[in-house]
Write an enzyme that holds these catalytic residues in place. Structure first.
Site, mmCIF file in Angstrom:
data_model
loop_
_atom_site.group_PDB
_atom_site.id
_atom_site.type_symbol
_atom_site.label_atom_id
_atom_site.label_comp_id
_atom_site.label_asym_id
_atom_site.label_seq_id
_atom_site.Cartn_x
_atom_site.Cartn_y
_atom_site.Cartn_z
ATOM 1 N N TYR A 271 -2.368 -1.359 10.516
ATOM 2 C CA TYR A 271 -2.153 -1.246 9.104
ATOM 3 C C TYR A 271 -0.823 -0.858 8.614
ATOM 4 C CZ TYR A 271 -4.075 -1.019 4.296
ATOM 5 O OH TYR A 271 -3.973 -1.175 2.822
ATOM 6 N N SER B 274 0.890 -1.045 0.108
ATOM 7 C CA SER B 274 -0.134 0.104 -0.017
ATOM 8 C C SER B 274 0.644 1.085 0.034
ATOM 9 C CB SER B 274 -0.937 -0.155 1.160
ATOM 10 O OG SER B 274 -1.338 1.272 1.418
#
Ligand code: NAD
Length: 260
Positions: free
Chosen positions: A155, A142
């Site tokens: 995350y 990401s």
């Protein structure tokens, strides 16, 4: 690179019943690969979705249930598939909270699904790739594997971990016909992200287009979502001969996010 250059290759894509995983699975199938779809459910719809994708592209697509939060199920996925030439570690979840309020079980689940699953599947897949002298490991990290945002502690930690683990995989496999890379998407309009739009419209009292441009894509200079097709296309490129010496790196597909 011919249209069906992945004919005869088997790809496993974790978390591939929707969103980016499904987009990557479809792009690989369109390039001729046989594909294994995966999620943690085991419904008729899961198997039908696999059969439909296979019929659409004239390849074999199967569905194998495995919960990516569980080490033994991650490893069993690779075994049940009979190994793979292309491994795409994509399954991922999100939870947003301040560090001091972050639920421990959410932290553990995010680390397990977004990071540890890639260790288990890679460990199970590498011996088969070494034996064939060819392999591609593609980890869907990401923009949050390269940058941070508040309230996304688990995350961001997991995605930075994925980027680090990708580098180690690349070094151990270097010179053996196997590459390992991480794709780092910015915001992609998946069902997960689509579901957040109505709430954001209410919270900010804005119309859909303004919420997308001013709130959701505030950090994405293009002010456009990346698409699942673009992530799929990047994965297919990483499987091509042209990408044989691209290894241990990150490829951002983020509309300029990480250039800021
Ligand atoms: P999504 O929710 O649409 O898809 C996630 C997939 O993972 C689904 O198929 C789901 O069934 C599966 N999954 C969830 N938990 C699982 C588990 N325990 N075991 C097996 N499968 C499981 O999400 P998405 O937006 O397509 O995200 C896919 C990946 O891309 C994630 O790793 C996410 O972090 C990453 N990513 C997404 C975006 C974005 O904007 N959508 C941006 C950057 C990175």
């Amino acid at each position: 690179m011919t249209d069906k250059f992945l004919q005869g290759r088997r790809a496993i894509v974790t978390g591939s019943t929707s969103g980016i995983g499904h987009g990557v699975a479809e792009a690989l199938a369109a390039a001729g690969a046989d594909v294994v779809l995966n999620s943690f459910t085991d419904t008729e719809a899961d198997h039908r979705q696999a059969a439909d994708l296979g019929a659409k592209h004239g390849v074999t697509v199967t569905y194998i249930k495995a919960d990516m939060s569980k080490a033994d199920e991650c490893r069993a996925l690779i075994e049940k598939a009979g190994g793979c030439d292309i491994l795409v570690n994509n399954a991922g979840i999100q939870h947003v909270a301040k560090i001091e309020d972050f639920p421990v079980e959410k932290w553990n689940a995010i680390l397990a699904i977004n990071l540890s699953s890639a260790f288990h599947t890679t460990a199970a897949a590498l011996p088969g790739m070494y034996a064939k002298g060819w392999g591609r490991v593609i980890n869907i990290a990401s923009a949050h594997g390269l940058t941070a945002s508040p309230f996304k502690g688990a995350y961001v930690a997991a995605k930075h971990g994925v980027v680090g683990f990708t580098k180690v995989t690349a070094l151990e496999a270097a010179g053996k016909g196997i590459t390992a890379n991480a794709i780092c998407p910015g915001y992609v309009l998946t069902p997960l992200v689509e579901a957040q739009i109505p709430d954001q419209m209410k919270t900010h009292n804005m119309d859909r287009e303004t919420v997308i441009r001013e709130v959701m894509l505030e950090r994405q200079p293009s002010r456009q979502f990346a698409t699942t097709e673009e992530i799929g296309g990047t994965a297919v490129f990483l499987c091509s001969d042209a990408a044989a010496q691209i290894t241990g790196t990150t490829i951002s597909v983020d509309g300029g996010w990480t250039a800021l």
